[in-house]
Design an enzyme around this catalytic site. Structure first.
Site, PDB file in Angstrom:
ATOM      1  N   LYS A  25      25.962  27.007  36.202  1.00  0.00           N
ATOM      2  CA  LYS A  25      24.681  26.382  35.888  1.00  0.00           C
ATOM      3  C   LYS A  25      24.526  25.062  36.630  1.00  0.00           C
ATOM      4  CE  LYS A  25      23.654  26.505  31.571  1.00  0.00           C
ATOM      5  NZ  LYS A  25      22.718  27.353  30.914  1.00  0.00           N
ATOM      6  N   ARG A  94      24.344  21.368  27.537  1.00  0.00           N
ATOM      7  CA  ARG A  94      24.642  22.807  27.620  1.00  0.00           C
ATOM      8  C   ARG A  94      25.939  23.067  28.367  1.00  0.00           C
ATOM      9  NH1 ARG A  94      19.224  25.653  29.687  1.00  0.00           N
ATOM     10  NH2 ARG A  94      20.156  27.457  28.675  1.00  0.00           N
ATOM     11  N   GLY A 103      26.055  33.461  25.803  1.00  0.00           N
ATOM     12  CA  GLY A 103      26.088  33.270  24.355  1.00  0.00           C
ATOM     13  C   GLY A 103      27.437  32.889  23.783  1.00  0.00           C
ATOM     14  N   MET A 105      29.326  30.107  24.476  1.00  0.00           N
ATOM     15  CA  MET A 105      29.581  28.692  24.209  1.00  0.00           C
ATOM     16  C   MET A 105      28.298  28.012  23.744  1.00  0.00           C
ATOM     17  SD  MET A 105      32.323  27.859  27.120  1.00  0.00           S
ATOM     18  CE  MET A 105      31.234  28.458  28.375  1.00  0.00           C
ATOM     19  N   ARG A 338      20.866  31.950  38.780  1.00  0.00           N
ATOM     20  CA  ARG A 338      22.188  32.513  39.058  1.00  0.00           C
ATOM     21  C   ARG A 338      22.005  33.955  39.507  1.00  0.00           C
ATOM     22  NH1 ARG A 338      23.751  32.538  32.705  1.00  0.00           N
ATOM     23  NH2 ARG A 338      22.495  34.310  32.097  1.00  0.00           N
ATOM     24  N   HIS A 454      48.025  64.913  29.794  1.00  0.00           N
ATOM     25  CA  HIS A 454      47.476  66.145  30.353  1.00  0.00           C
ATOM     26  C   HIS A 454      45.953  66.179  30.250  1.00  0.00           C
ATOM     27  CE1 HIS A 454      46.287  70.417  30.219  1.00  0.00           C
ATOM     28  NE2 HIS A 454      47.126  70.498  31.224  1.00  0.00           N
ATOM     29  N   SER A 762      53.841  61.419  50.208  1.00  0.00           N
ATOM     30  CA  SER A 762      52.723  61.152  49.318  1.00  0.00           C
ATOM     31  C   SER A 762      53.312  60.535  48.055  1.00  0.00           C
ATOM     32  CB  SER A 762      51.983  62.448  48.993  1.00  0.00           C
ATOM     33  OG  SER A 762      50.900  62.144  48.137  1.00  0.00           O
ATOM     34  N   CYS A 829      48.865  60.001  45.723  1.00  0.00           N
ATOM     35  CA  CYS A 829      48.107  61.044  45.026  1.00  0.00           C
ATOM     36  C   CYS A 829      48.230  60.937  43.512  1.00  0.00           C
ATOM     37  CB  CYS A 829      48.525  62.429  45.499  1.00  0.00           C
ATOM     38  SG  CYS A 829      50.236  62.819  45.117  1.00  0.00           S
ATOM     39  N   TYR A 849      46.079  57.090  53.628  1.00  0.00           N
ATOM     40  CA  TYR A 849      44.981  57.590  52.803  1.00  0.00           C
ATOM     41  C   TYR A 849      45.295  57.464  51.317  1.00  0.00           C
ATOM     42  CZ  TYR A 849      47.886  61.722  52.084  1.00  0.00           C
ATOM     43  OH  TYR A 849      48.909  62.544  51.738  1.00  0.00           O
TER      44      TYR A 849
HETATM   45  C1  PEP Z   1      52.419  62.004  40.346  1.00  0.00           C
HETATM   46  O1  PEP Z   1      53.481  62.106  39.741  1.00  0.00           O
HETATM   47  O2  PEP Z   1      51.907  60.921  40.639  1.00  0.00           O
HETATM   48  C2  PEP Z   1      51.698  63.207  40.761  1.00  0.00           C
HETATM   49  C3  PEP Z   1      50.603  63.103  41.496  1.00  0.00           C
HETATM   50  O3  PEP Z   1      52.133  64.393  40.294  1.00  0.00           O
HETATM   51  P1  PEP Z   1      51.861  64.924  38.813  1.00  0.00           P
HETATM   52  O4  PEP Z   1      50.851  64.021  38.178  1.00  0.00           O
HETATM   53  O5  PEP Z   1      51.366  66.301  38.966  1.00  0.00           O
HETATM   54  O6  PEP Z   1      53.206  64.833  38.195  1.00  0.00           O
END
Ligand code: PEP
Ligand code: MG
Length: 869
Positions: A25, A94, A103, A105, A338, A454, A762, A829, A849
């Site tokens: 502010k 203020r 809101g 303070m 702002r 899962h 990976s 991954c 990647y």
């Molecule tokens: C992992 O373990 O990060 C992975 C990609 O394999 P999963 O989740 O299938 O064990």
């Protein structure tokens, strides 16, 4: 040290770049002053002063003297005197932190009024009613904020007067009425605090400054900081500004506005105002404000001025602004500017438009859209106009919202869905066997499990709304009900779940469909110009692969083959294979599975035409496939011809105490080579067949859970042998890679050895997090939230990569791996591949990647660009 910064008369000591010191502010007021925009004069006491004050509740040396000096300057500028009974200077006090904490303070208006100065205000404004109305507002606010007297006690006194006089509105009260109320208010304060309301204006100022400083550490503000990850040591600035009055009659008023629509992003001046009112009337919702467009009719001169100002502000800040203004007797004053908060949709539209308008460059446009935010745009969500209350809250595992009728088993989900019902699958937790039901459901709600359980992983993969770890719900599968406190929800009852927030709501709430607008697609394509990281997807089906391609995925980074094993009747053949006693029996069962796998791979290769596809060989612990009920064992017995008792004994033999550290991953490939062999045949045959149809295939075969290079050495040999054999048989040569996952600490530590046999790495950061932290990914959901709450981990390490711990192993893996093999391809991954903060880290350590679930691909593209900019 300079603690106080003055602004007024077109000149400010600070400017817009001083946000850290002056707060948002204060910096905005200084900047507007310098731009020649009408701002009432005032001064800002710095955040540094606040931090110093917090230490032992005394002002740092010189702060008070500098405040008095600035006050004197303010008197000169306004030609009014603080505490004078002729033409008194009144101020607002203020808070203003670096970032807005709406809101959280405190604010005090009309400070400087007492029994004497109020008379001066009455004379100078020639409006006694206004003067006493202002005084009572001040007593009310000051007593509430500084002295801790409840607001409602004052309101009660006002109501009594209104009732006695037969008034319906506050505006019906006369000068005399307010005068009488001021006396009552003062008596109330004396009664409540044991001290008279402070008449000394200097004391008022000091107490108000202290209150603002102290409000930095009130519970509300602390909680807000925690939620929004704002450091505790930033402190707040205090802005002391000469009052201008919006409540001086029908030529006065106050309003708040945005320079563009903060919800849609449309280029339109958007906001509301109230005639003859002070700021808090708008916020408190006592009176209903009018849309800003009406100001054009009611005060055309002011509206024209306001238009000029907002255009100036937008072209100066080059961003959508959120402004506050007051009109005093036809004169406009700006009280705040702002960057405005906006929805994801508005962020995209505004960034796009501003680039097209030439206001910002492409980079800035890309940076204006927060990756965390765009997730909103990719799933159905609860209509923002809907009002609802939730009955329970779990972990927001997969975003979007869903409405449906409650079912408690995967089978019910499938059969109800087949009849055209929309269902929400509610379970303690899900297992691979539930895939079909999960697929059929609109959304999934589990009572246990964490962010990589899962249910969470699979639901995210499906782009399906999901809440996990909702401990407040108690499921009775037998009775087909769940309870939350004393609420009972039966099978067939409608609920709505919000996977973006974790809220469970009773009944149906209206949803709106996601919009992947042209502008969003365009901004993502700009992001692609800047990013260095590739973005792939985790996908196991042709359908998901197509979705991911549409979202811009450049290949598959992880195809989990085991998910294919659960489709339809295949599971029986898979079970037959696992329970087999001899290699021969196993090969017989595998032969049944292979054609299915091959077909799936062909579909995926086609969907990913021209892009690499990383296929991981079988990974999960065997227990996930083993039949547990006698009924299921009988099924396998029938199909295989192996006696029931033999199978049952085998099942017991395969029991593991700690399956996640047990017989899984490449350990299966080592002990049952025929399983992996079958998979490599299926992959390579599929690749050769689609290649013959003209599809460009780049298979990458990935061996999971390697901890020792010898494991990979053996399996690589087998893979190459089978691949060569298949290619020879089809008479073509394909470019394919063999690589491994790095998901055990030992693999990272010996990455140089492993890289001898891997063409790519990976990082499986789900398992790597589990094994490095020694935290079960399936069970830790029960206590991990507590760890996060206590700040032990700043974030759930299964959601956002633990950079200090697991990150070291990733970095080491990359460095050591590349030492052995400079052209080693590296990616991630685990679930972290779709998390913006983790993507920043992946960029930093030079991965090639990231790979994430299809619906996270746009988020990852944007985050990768942000990381590179
Ligand atoms: C992992 O373990 O990060 C992975 C990609 O394999 P999963 O989740 O299938 O064990
Ligand atoms: Mg893993």
């Amino acid at each position: 040290v300079k603690y106080v910064y003055f602004f007024g008369n077109g000149k400010a000591e600070g400017d817009g770049s001083d946000k850290n010191l002056l707060g948002g502010k204060g910096a905005g007021l200084a900047e507007m002053t310098n731009l020649g925009i009408p701002v009432p004069p005032g001064f800002t006491i710095t955040t540094e002063a606040c931090i110093a004050y917090q230490k032992n509740k005394t002002y740092p040396e010189g702060m008070w003297e500098q405040t008095l000096e600035a006050l004197k300057k303010l008197e000169e500028t306004t030609k009014k005197k603080f505490g004078s009974n002729e033409n008194p200077l009144l101020v607002s006090v203020r808070s203003g932190a670096r970032v807005s904490m709406p809101g959280m303070m405190d604010t005090i208006l009309n400070l400087g009024l007492n029994d004497e100065t109020v008379k001066g205000l009455a004379t100078s404004s020639n409006n006694e009613r206004f003067a006493y109305d202002s005084y009572r507002r001040f007593i009310q606010m000051f007593s509430n904020v500084v002295l801790g007297v409840e607001h409602s006690k004052f309101e009660k006194l006002i109501s009594e007067v209104k009732k006695g006089k037969g008034y319906s509105l506050d505006t019906d009260l006369t000068a005399e009425d307010w005068k009488g109320l001021v006396e009552k208010f003062k008596a109330l304060v004396l009664n409540e605090t044991g001290k008279p309301f402070p008449q000394d204006v200097m004391e008022q100022l000091k107490l108000a400054i202290n209150a603002v400083f102290d409000s930095w550490d009130n519970q509300r503000a602390k909680t807000y900081r925690k939620i929004n990850k704002i450091p505790d040591d930033w402190g707040t600035a205090v802005n002391v500004v000469a009052m201008v009055f919006g409540n001086m009659g029908n030529d006065s008023g106050t309003g708040v506005a945005f320079t563009r629509n903060p919800s849609t992003g449309e280029k339109e001046f958007f906001g509301e105002f109230l005639i003859n009112a002070q700021g808090e009337d708008v916020v408190a919702g006592i009176r209903t404000p009018e849309p800003i467009a009406r100001l054009k009719d009611e005060m055309p001169g002011v509206f024209a001025q306001l238009e000029e100002v907002y255009k100036k502000l937008e072209s100066h800040y080059k961003d959508m602004q959120d402004i506050e203004f007051t009109v005093e007797k036809g004169v406009l004053y700006m009280l705040q500017t702002r960057s405005g908060k906006r929805t994801a949709r508005a962020a995209v539209k505004i960034a796009y438009d501003m680039y097209k308008e030439g206001l910002i460059d492409k980079k800035t446009a890309v940076l204006r859209v927060a990756p965390e935010q765009v997730d909103q745009l990719l799933h159905p969500m609860i209509d923002p106009k809907e009002k609802y209350t939730s009955i329970a809250k779990g972990l927001p595992a997969s975003p979007g919202a869903a409405v449906g009728r409650v079912v408690f088993t995967a089978d019910d989900a499938e059969s109800w869905a087949a009849k055209g019902e929309k269902v929400i699958l509610v379970r303690d937790e899900t297992s691979p066997e539930d895939i079909g039901g999960m697929h059929a459901a609109e959304g999934i709600l589990t009572a246990t499990g964490g962010m990589t359980s899962h249910a969470a992983v699979v639901a995210r993969g499906m782009g399906k709304c999901c809440i996990v770890g909702c401990g407040a719900i108690h499921i009775d599968e037998e009775e087909k009900v769940f309870t939350v406190g004393n609420i009972t929800v039966k099978e067939g009852d409608y609920i709505t779940i919000n996977g973006s927030t974790g809220e469970v709501i009773l009944g149906k709430v209206k949803l709106v469909e996601p919009e992947l607008s042209g502008e969003f697609a365009e901004i993502l394509s700009w992001a692609d110009e800047f990013r260095k990281l590739g973005v792939r997807t985790n996908s196991d089906t042709p359908h998901d692969s197509k979705v991911a391609r549409e979202f811009g995925a450049e290949g598959i980074g992880l195809c989990r083959t085991e998910h294919m094993f659960f489709e339809g009747d295949r599971i029986d053949a898979v079970r037959e294979m696992i329970l087999a006693n001899t290699e021969e029996e196993r090969r017989k069962a595998l032969a049944k599975v292979k054609p299915y796998q091959k077909e799936d791979f062909k579909g995926i290769f086609k969907a990913m035409d021209g892009f690499p596809v990383t296929i991981r060989l079988l990974d999960p612990p065997l227990h996930e496939f083993i039949p547990h009920t006698d009924e299921d064992i009988q099924k396998v017995a029938n199909a295989s011809g192996i006696p029931f008792d033999v199978l049952k004994k085998k099942r017991d033999e395969l029991h593991e105490f700690n399956p996640m550290l047990g017989h899984r991953g490449c350990r299966l490939g080592i002990t049952f080579p025929e399983i992996y062999e079958m998979q490599v045949y299926a992959i390579m045959e599929a690749a050769c067949e689609v290649a013959k149809e003209g599809v460009k295939v780049y298979p990458e075969i990935m061996i999971p859970l390697v901890g020792h290079y010898k494991e990979l050495e053996m399996l690589r040999e087998m893979t190459v042998r089978v691949a060569d054999e298949v290619m020879k048989q089809y008479g073509i040569t394909l470019k394919y890679l063999v690589g491994t996952m790095i998901e055990l600490p030992r693999a990272a530590l010996t990455a140089d050895e492993i890289a001898q046999y891997a063409e790519f790495f990976s990082f499986g950061t789900n398992d790597l997090t589990q094994t490095t932290l020694g935290l079960s990914r399936d069970d830790s959901g029960k206590f991990l939230p507590f760890y996060v709450e206590k700040g032990i981990y700043k974030e759930d390490p299964f959601v956002s990569l633990d950079v200090n711990g697991v990150g070291q192993l990733v970095e080491m893996g990359v460095t050591k791996g590349r030492k052995t093999r400079p052209d080693l391809k590296t990616g991630i991954c685990g679930e972290h591949g779709g998390d913006p903060a983790s993507i920043f880290f992946c960029h930093k350590v030079g991965l090639n990647y990231v790979s994430c679930s299809p619906y996270r691909v746009p988020v990852a593209r944007l985050a990768a660009a942000h990381a590179a900019l």
